[in-house]
Scaffold this motif. Structure first.
Motif, PDB file in Angstrom:
ATOM      1  N   VAL A  70       0.845  -1.197   0.000  1.00 18.16           N
ATOM      2  CA  VAL A  70       0.000   0.000   0.000  1.00 18.16           C
ATOM      3  C   VAL A  70       0.878   1.244   0.000  1.00 18.16           C
ATOM      4  CG1 VAL A  70      -1.756   1.276   1.287  1.00 18.16           C
ATOM      5  CG2 VAL A  70      -1.807  -1.215   1.247  1.00 18.16           C
ATOM      6  N   GLN A  71       0.505   2.236  -0.796  1.00 16.83           N
ATOM      7  CA  GLN A  71       1.236   3.498  -0.812  1.00 16.83           C
ATOM      8  C   GLN A  71       0.307   4.626  -0.409  1.00 16.83           C
ATOM      9  OE1 GLN A  71       3.106   3.886  -4.630  1.00 16.83           O
ATOM     10  NE2 GLN A  71       4.861   2.728  -3.927  1.00 16.83           N
ATOM     11  N   LEU A  72       0.906   5.761  -0.101  1.00 13.06           N
ATOM     12  CA  LEU A  72       0.157   6.930   0.342  1.00 13.06           C
ATOM     13  C   LEU A  72       0.751   8.131  -0.367  1.00 13.06           C
ATOM     14  CD1 LEU A  72      -1.894   7.816   2.673  1.00 13.06           C
ATOM     15  CD2 LEU A  72       0.145   8.370   3.944  1.00 13.06           C
ATOM     16  N   SER A  73      -0.087   8.900  -1.030  1.00 10.33           N
ATOM     17  CA  SER A  73       0.382  10.115  -1.677  1.00 10.33           C
ATOM     18  C   SER A  73      -0.644  11.211  -1.438  1.00 10.33           C
ATOM     19  CB  SER A  73       0.604   9.890  -3.179  1.00 10.33           C
ATOM     20  OG  SER A  73      -0.586   9.489  -3.809  1.00 10.33           O
ATOM     21  N   VAL A  74      -0.271  12.430  -1.751  1.00 13.10           N
ATOM     22  CA  VAL A  74      -1.141  13.586  -1.547  1.00 13.10           C
ATOM     23  C   VAL A  74      -1.617  14.072  -2.915  1.00 13.10           C
ATOM     24  CG1 VAL A  74      -1.314  15.899  -0.579  1.00 13.10           C
ATOM     25  CG2 VAL A  74       0.121  14.191   0.551  1.00 13.10           C
ATOM     26  N   ASN A  75      -2.936  14.181  -3.071  1.00  8.55           N
ATOM     27  CA  ASN A  75      -3.529  14.661  -4.316  1.00  8.55           C
ATOM     28  C   ASN A  75      -3.308  16.156  -4.479  1.00  8.55           C
ATOM     29  OD1 ASN A  75      -4.707  12.175  -5.149  1.00  8.55           O
ATOM     30  ND2 ASN A  75      -6.330  12.467  -3.645  1.00  8.55           N
ATOM     31  N   ASP A  76      -3.593  16.665  -5.680  1.00  6.83           N
ATOM     32  CA  ASP A  76      -3.482  18.101  -5.952  1.00  6.83           C
ATOM     33  C   ASP A  76      -4.347  18.943  -5.027  1.00  6.83           C
ATOM     34  OD1 ASP A  76      -1.681  17.611  -7.984  1.00  6.83           O
ATOM     35  OD2 ASP A  76      -3.206  17.653  -9.562  1.00  6.83           O
ATOM     36  N   ASN A  77      -5.471  18.386  -4.559  1.00  4.22           N
ATOM     37  CA  ASN A  77      -6.362  19.141  -3.672  1.00  4.22           C
ATOM     38  C   ASN A  77      -5.961  19.036  -2.197  1.00  4.22           C
ATOM     39  OD1 ASN A  77      -7.165  16.575  -2.947  1.00  4.22           O
ATOM     40  ND2 ASN A  77      -9.268  16.781  -3.668  1.00  4.22           N
ATOM     41  N   THR A  82      -5.076   6.842  -1.010  1.00  4.95           N
ATOM     42  CA  THR A  82      -4.686   5.530  -0.510  1.00  4.95           C
ATOM     43  C   THR A  82      -5.897   4.609  -0.530  1.00  4.95           C
ATOM     44  OG1 THR A  82      -3.693   4.302   1.332  1.00  4.95           O
ATOM     45  CG2 THR A  82      -5.077   6.184   1.908  1.00  4.95           C
ATOM     46  N   ARG A  83      -5.648   3.299  -0.481  1.00  3.85           N
ATOM     47  CA  ARG A  83      -6.739   2.319  -0.409  1.00  3.85           C
ATOM     48  C   ARG A  83      -7.249   2.144   1.016  1.00  3.85           C
ATOM     49  NH1 ARG A  83      -3.824  -2.782  -3.083  1.00  3.85           N
ATOM     50  NH2 ARG A  83      -3.380  -2.947  -0.889  1.00  3.85           N
ATOM     51  N   ILE A  84      -6.619   2.760   1.992  1.00  2.90           N
ATOM     52  CA  ILE A  84      -7.004   2.583   3.388  1.00  2.90           C
ATOM     53  C   ILE A  84      -8.105   3.592   3.731  1.00  2.90           C
ATOM     54  CG2 ILE A  84      -6.214   2.606   5.779  1.00  2.90           C
ATOM     55  CD1 ILE A  84      -3.420   1.921   4.688  1.00  2.90           C
ATOM     56  N   PRO A  85      -9.335   3.126   3.988  1.00  2.00           N
ATOM     57  CA  PRO A  85     -10.468   4.030   4.178  1.00  2.00           C
ATOM     58  C   PRO A  85     -10.291   5.051   5.308  1.00  2.00           C
ATOM     59  CG  PRO A  85     -11.233   1.766   3.945  1.00  2.00           C
ATOM     60  CD  PRO A  85      -9.733   1.722   4.040  1.00  2.00           C
ATOM     61  N   SER A  86      -9.592   4.698   6.368  1.00  2.00           N
ATOM     62  CA  SER A  86      -9.443   5.620   7.506  1.00  2.00           C
ATOM     63  C   SER A  86      -8.592   6.840   7.170  1.00  2.00           C
ATOM     64  CB  SER A  86      -8.855   4.898   8.717  1.00  2.00           C
ATOM     65  OG  SER A  86      -7.550   4.428   8.420  1.00  2.00           O
ATOM     66  N   CYS A  87      -7.794   6.776   6.103  1.00  2.00           N
ATOM     67  CA  CYS A  87      -6.946   7.903   5.704  1.00  2.00           C
ATOM     68  C   CYS A  87      -7.339   8.504   4.355  1.00  2.00           C
ATOM     69  CB  CYS A  87      -5.478   7.474   5.645  1.00  2.00           C
ATOM     70  SG  CYS A  87      -4.714   7.287   7.261  1.00  2.00           S
ATOM     71  N   ALA A  88      -8.014   7.739   3.521  1.00  7.43           N
ATOM     72  CA  ALA A  88      -8.367   8.197   2.173  1.00  7.43           C
ATOM     73  C   ALA A  88      -9.234   9.456   2.243  1.00  7.43           C
ATOM     74  CB  ALA A  88      -9.095   7.099   1.414  1.00  7.43           C
ATOM     75  N   GLY A  89      -8.854  10.458   1.461  1.00  7.63           N
ATOM     76  CA  GLY A  89      -9.635  11.684   1.363  1.00  7.63           C
ATOM     77  C   GLY A  89      -9.410  12.680   2.485  1.00  7.63           C
ATOM     78  N   LYS A  90      -8.601  12.331   3.474  1.00 11.74           N
ATOM     79  CA  LYS A  90      -8.315  13.257   4.575  1.00 11.74           C
ATOM     80  C   LYS A  90      -7.082  14.081   4.255  1.00 11.74           C
ATOM     81  CE  LYS A  90     -10.502  10.635   8.193  1.00 11.74           C
ATOM     82  NZ  LYS A  90     -10.372  10.006   9.493  1.00 11.74           N
ATOM     83  N   SER A  91      -6.987  15.245   4.860  1.00 10.53           N
ATOM     84  CA  SER A  91      -5.795  16.072   4.683  1.00 10.53           C
ATOM     85  C   SER A  91      -4.771  15.727   5.753  1.00 10.53           C
ATOM     86  CB  SER A  91      -6.165  17.553   4.778  1.00 10.53           C
ATOM     87  OG  SER A  91      -6.492  17.889   6.114  1.00 10.53           O
ATOM     88  N   LEU A  92      -3.527  16.112   5.519  1.00  8.77           N
ATOM     89  CA  LEU A  92      -2.488  15.893   6.529  1.00  8.77           C
ATOM     90  C   LEU A  92      -2.806  16.670   7.804  1.00  8.77           C
ATOM     91  CD1 LEU A  92       0.681  15.953   4.256  1.00  8.77           C
ATOM     92  CD2 LEU A  92      -0.357  13.965   5.367  1.00  8.77           C
ATOM     93  N   ASP A  93      -3.415  17.850   7.670  1.00  9.52           N
ATOM     94  CA  ASP A  93      -3.796  18.626   8.860  1.00  9.52           C
ATOM     95  C   ASP A  93      -4.844  17.892   9.691  1.00  9.52           C
ATOM     96  OD1 ASP A  93      -2.036  20.719   8.406  1.00  9.52           O
ATOM     97  OD2 ASP A  93      -3.498  21.900   7.275  1.00  9.52           O
ATOM     98  N   GLU A  94      -5.809  17.251   9.028  1.00  9.41           N
ATOM     99  CA  GLU A  94      -6.813  16.463   9.752  1.00  9.41           C
ATOM    100  C   GLU A  94      -6.147  15.337  10.541  1.00  9.41           C
ATOM    101  OE1 GLU A  94     -10.823  15.653   7.701  1.00  9.41           O
ATOM    102  OE2 GLU A  94      -9.422  16.100   6.052  1.00  9.41           O
ATOM    103  N   LEU A  95      -5.195  14.661   9.896  1.00 10.73           N
ATOM    104  CA  LEU A  95      -4.501  13.564  10.577  1.00 10.73           C
ATOM    105  C   LEU A  95      -3.638  14.092  11.720  1.00 10.73           C
ATOM    106  CD1 LEU A  95      -3.525  11.286   7.572  1.00 10.73           C
ATOM    107  CD2 LEU A  95      -5.400  10.989   9.191  1.00 10.73           C
ATOM    108  N   ARG A  96      -3.004  15.247  11.551  1.00 10.17           N
ATOM    109  CA  ARG A  96      -2.232  15.856  12.651  1.00 10.17           C
ATOM    110  C   ARG A  96      -3.133  16.132  13.849  1.00 10.17           C
ATOM    111  NH1 ARG A  96       2.983  17.860  11.353  1.00 10.17           N
ATOM    112  NH2 ARG A  96       3.222  18.407   9.173  1.00 10.17           N
ATOM    113  N   GLN A  97      -4.292  16.707  13.588  1.00  8.70           N
ATOM    114  CA  GLN A  97      -5.228  17.033  14.666  1.00  8.70           C
ATOM    115  C   GLN A  97      -5.706  15.773  15.398  1.00  8.70           C
ATOM    116  OE1 GLN A  97      -8.264  19.380  12.791  1.00  8.70           O
ATOM    117  NE2 GLN A  97      -6.893  21.130  12.477  1.00  8.70           N
ATOM    118  N   GLY A  98      -5.796  14.658  14.679  1.00 12.16           N
ATOM    119  CA  GLY A  98      -6.203  13.402  15.279  1.00 12.16           C
ATOM    120  C   GLY A  98      -5.058  12.594  15.871  1.00 12.16           C
TER     121      GLY A  98
END
Length: 105
Positions: A70-77, A82-98
């Motif tokens: 599995v890989q993880l990259s950041v989209n243009d937006n 990623t294929r992992i639902p818990s991280c897909a579509g979230k921003s790095l800031d959202e993950l930092r806050q969590g």
């Protein structure tokens, strides 16, 4: 929500802490991203730990610990791809806050 890391994640945490002089060399991108996994019929729940592997055009990309394909990259937006639902579509800031995106400096 506290995250419990086991096995190789602890080893890598110690490794990154010992290399703190090089942490943060990719700007504002976190050094580590943690994606929780839910229990399924085929897999026990847990976490996939990604470390920053580099940037391309100032966009970070991450690789997982171990041999997980599995890989993880950041989209243009600015959201994660990623294929992992818990991280897909979230921003790095959202993950930092969590508490799921960390820096070792």
């Amino acid at each position: 929500m506290p995250v419990t890391l086991h096995g190789s994640a602890i080893f890598v945490g110690v490794l990154f802490l010992s290399m703190s002089a090089t942490a943060g060399i990719f700007g504002d991108a976190p050094d580590v991203v943690i994606c929780p996994l839910e229990n399924t019929v085929n897999r026990e729940g847990g976490h996939v730990v990604f470390y920053i592997d580099g940037t391309e055009d100032d966009t970070p990309f991450y690789k997982p610990l171990g041999n997980n394909p599995v890989q993880l990259s950041v989209n243009d937006n600015g959201t994660l791809d990623t294929r992992i639902p818990s991280c897909a579509g979230k921003s790095l800031d959202e993950l930092r806050q969590g508490g799921l995106a960390l820096d070792f400096n």
